[in-house]
Design a protein around this motif. Structure first.
Motif, PDB file in Angstrom:
ATOM      1  N   ASN A  32     -23.813 -20.613  25.814  1.00  0.00           N
ATOM      2  CA  ASN A  32     -23.539 -21.599  26.858  1.00  0.00           C
ATOM      3  C   ASN A  32     -22.645 -22.714  26.331  1.00  0.00           C
ATOM      4  N   LEU A  33     -22.913 -23.175  25.128  1.00  0.00           N
ATOM      5  CA  LEU A  33     -22.095 -24.221  24.521  1.00  0.00           C
ATOM      6  C   LEU A  33     -20.652 -23.748  24.338  1.00  0.00           C
ATOM      7  N   ILE A  34     -20.492 -22.546  23.856  1.00  0.00           N
ATOM      8  CA  ILE A  34     -19.140 -22.000  23.671  1.00  0.00           C
ATOM      9  C   ILE A  34     -18.436 -21.843  25.007  1.00  0.00           C
ATOM     10  N   SER A  35     -19.136 -21.313  26.007  1.00  0.00           N
ATOM     11  CA  SER A  35     -18.488 -21.083  27.303  1.00  0.00           C
ATOM     12  C   SER A  35     -18.121 -22.389  28.007  1.00  0.00           C
ATOM     13  N   GLN A  36     -18.875 -23.439  27.783  1.00  0.00           N
ATOM     14  CA  GLN A  36     -18.568 -24.718  28.418  1.00  0.00           C
ATOM     15  C   GLN A  36     -17.287 -25.336  27.874  1.00  0.00           C
ATOM     16  N   HIS A  37     -16.979 -25.116  26.624  1.00  0.00           N
ATOM     17  CA  HIS A  37     -15.841 -25.801  26.025  1.00  0.00           C
ATOM     18  C   HIS A  37     -14.643 -24.907  25.762  1.00  0.00           C
ATOM     19  N   ALA A  38     -14.855 -23.641  25.527  1.00  0.00           N
ATOM     20  CA  ALA A  38     -13.739 -22.746  25.214  1.00  0.00           C
ATOM     21  C   ALA A  38     -12.807 -22.574  26.403  1.00  0.00           C
ATOM     22  N   ASN A  39     -13.360 -22.482  27.602  1.00  0.00           N
ATOM     23  CA  ASN A  39     -12.507 -22.295  28.781  1.00  0.00           C
ATOM     24  C   ASN A  39     -11.609 -23.512  29.026  1.00  0.00           C
ATOM     25  N   LYS A  40     -12.095 -24.698  28.739  1.00  0.00           N
ATOM     26  CA  LYS A  40     -11.266 -25.890  28.911  1.00  0.00           C
ATOM     27  C   LYS A  40     -10.097 -25.883  27.931  1.00  0.00           C
ATOM     28  N   LEU A  41     -10.361 -25.461  26.715  1.00  0.00           N
ATOM     29  CA  LEU A  41      -9.287 -25.387  25.730  1.00  0.00           C
ATOM     30  C   LEU A  41      -8.228 -24.368  26.128  1.00  0.00           C
ATOM     31  N   VAL A  42      -8.663 -23.214  26.598  1.00  0.00           N
ATOM     32  CA  VAL A  42      -7.722 -22.156  26.970  1.00  0.00           C
ATOM     33  C   VAL A  42      -6.912 -22.556  28.197  1.00  0.00           C
ATOM     34  N   ILE A  43      -7.562 -23.082  29.214  1.00  0.00           N
ATOM     35  CA  ILE A  43      -6.847 -23.492  30.424  1.00  0.00           C
ATOM     36  C   ILE A  43      -5.881 -24.626  30.119  1.00  0.00           C
ATOM     37  N   GLY A  44      -6.330 -25.604  29.363  1.00  0.00           N
ATOM     38  CA  GLY A  44      -5.447 -26.711  29.006  1.00  0.00           C
ATOM     39  C   GLY A  44      -4.266 -26.270  28.163  1.00  0.00           C
ATOM     40  N   MET A  45      -4.496 -25.289  27.302  1.00  0.00           N
ATOM     41  CA  MET A  45      -3.434 -24.813  26.432  1.00  0.00           C
ATOM     42  C   MET A  45      -2.383 -24.005  27.213  1.00  0.00           C
ATOM     43  N   PHE A  46      -2.826 -23.152  28.138  1.00  0.00           N
ATOM     44  CA  PHE A  46      -1.886 -22.274  28.835  1.00  0.00           C
ATOM     45  C   PHE A  46      -1.333 -22.875  30.126  1.00  0.00           C
ATOM     46  N   LEU A  47      -2.122 -23.645  30.850  1.00  0.00           N
ATOM     47  CA  LEU A  47      -1.686 -24.153  32.151  1.00  0.00           C
ATOM     48  C   LEU A  47      -1.375 -25.643  32.158  1.00  0.00           C
ATOM     49  N   GLY A  48      -1.763 -26.339  31.123  1.00  0.00           N
ATOM     50  CA  GLY A  48      -1.454 -27.759  31.021  1.00  0.00           C
ATOM     51  C   GLY A  48      -2.588 -28.646  31.477  1.00  0.00           C
ATOM     52  N   PRO A  49      -2.541 -29.912  31.075  1.00  0.00           N
ATOM     53  CA  PRO A  49      -3.629 -30.841  31.399  1.00  0.00           C
ATOM     54  C   PRO A  49      -3.743 -31.168  32.881  1.00  0.00           C
ATOM     55  N   ALA A  50      -2.641 -31.113  33.628  1.00  0.00           N
ATOM     56  CA  ALA A  50      -2.718 -31.420  35.068  1.00  0.00           C
ATOM     57  C   ALA A  50      -3.543 -30.374  35.801  1.00  0.00           C
ATOM     58  N   THR A  51      -3.395 -29.131  35.433  1.00  0.00           N
ATOM     59  CA  THR A  51      -4.156 -28.053  36.063  1.00  0.00           C
ATOM     60  C   THR A  51      -5.622 -28.105  35.646  1.00  0.00           C
ATOM     61  N   LEU A  52      -5.870 -28.589  34.474  1.00  0.00           N
ATOM     62  CA  LEU A  52      -7.232 -28.643  33.951  1.00  0.00           C
ATOM     63  C   LEU A  52      -8.142 -29.511  34.815  1.00  0.00           C
ATOM     64  N   THR A  53      -7.584 -30.528  35.428  1.00  0.00           N
ATOM     65  CA  THR A  53      -8.375 -31.416  36.285  1.00  0.00           C
ATOM     66  C   THR A  53      -9.011 -30.665  37.440  1.00  0.00           C
ATOM     67  N   PHE A  54      -8.274 -29.720  38.038  1.00  0.00           N
ATOM     68  CA  PHE A  54      -8.789 -28.960  39.177  1.00  0.00           C
ATOM     69  C   PHE A  54      -9.904 -28.006  38.764  1.00  0.00           C
ATOM     70  N   PHE A  55      -9.994 -27.750  37.507  1.00  0.00           N
ATOM     71  CA  PHE A  55     -11.051 -26.891  36.996  1.00  0.00           C
ATOM     72  C   PHE A  55     -12.261 -27.695  36.515  1.00  0.00           C
ATOM     73  N   VAL A  56     -12.020 -28.813  35.876  1.00  0.00           N
ATOM     74  CA  VAL A  56     -13.094 -29.571  35.234  1.00  0.00           C
ATOM     75  C   VAL A  56     -14.035 -30.224  36.240  1.00  0.00           C
ATOM     76  N   ILE A  57     -13.507 -30.772  37.315  1.00  0.00           N
ATOM     77  CA  ILE A  57     -14.367 -31.478  38.279  1.00  0.00           C
ATOM     78  C   ILE A  57     -15.386 -30.541  38.927  1.00  0.00           C
ATOM     79  N   PRO A  58     -14.978 -29.382  39.488  1.00  0.00           N
ATOM     80  CA  PRO A  58     -16.003 -28.476  40.028  1.00  0.00           C
ATOM     81  C   PRO A  58     -16.946 -27.926  38.952  1.00  0.00           C
ATOM     82  N   GLN A  59     -16.413 -27.712  37.767  1.00  0.00           N
ATOM     83  CA  GLN A  59     -17.271 -27.207  36.701  1.00  0.00           C
ATOM     84  C   GLN A  59     -18.332 -28.240  36.323  1.00  0.00           C
ATOM     85  N   ASN A  60     -17.963 -29.504  36.273  1.00  0.00           N
ATOM     86  CA  ASN A  60     -18.940 -30.546  35.963  1.00  0.00           C
ATOM     87  C   ASN A  60     -20.021 -30.632  37.036  1.00  0.00           C
TER      88      ASN A  60
END
Length: 144
Positions: A62-90
């Protein structure tokens, strides 16, 4: 990024090992009359790991899945796209955390039932808690 995570894990391991060694040396100086003996009962260790191993494994995953996806999305799609993922995930993470706390209430009872071999009663309680948790999650997620 995986190299960074691995290097942090190695650094933490050595820091904790150094702390433990320092603690033991200081304790030996302060209490020379106390002899430290470290021994392990293999059957007890096996019981503890079989009982808590699954919980440890799921917590680690669970710890790995919570943080690894943010790193991958931020790395490939950029920090602006990451916002649309982080808010629903939180939001879903908070609701799942509440449901998890509900299941923690049953843990002492489940431990007692498991130790006294009351497996059918344990299964019934597990099914009831699963229904309660599912109802709780659906009541929150369906309106969203």
């Amino acid at each position: 990024m995986p190299i960074l995570i691995a290097s942090q894990a190695v650094t933490m391991f050595f820091a904790l090992s150094g702390f433990l060694i320092t603690y033991l040396l200081v304790a030996k100086k302060l209490f020379p009359f106390y002899q430290l003996e470290i021994s392990f009962d293999k059957t007890l260790i096996k019981k503890l790991f079989s009982f808590g191993g699954f919980h440890l494994f799921t917590s680690f995953i669970n710890l790995i899945s919570q943080h690894a996806n943010k790193l991958v999305i931020g790395m490939f799609l950029g920090p602006a796209t990451l916002t649309f993922f982080v808010i629903p995930q939180n939001l879903t993470s908070r609701v799942n955390g509440l449901a998890y706390k509900l299941s923690e209430i049953i843990f002492p009872l489940a431990s007692e039932l498991s130790s006294t071999n009351q497996h059918q009663r344990l299964i019934n309680i597990y099914l009831k808690m699963s229904r309660i948790t599912l109802t709780f999650k659906l009541a929150i997620f369906i309106p969203l």
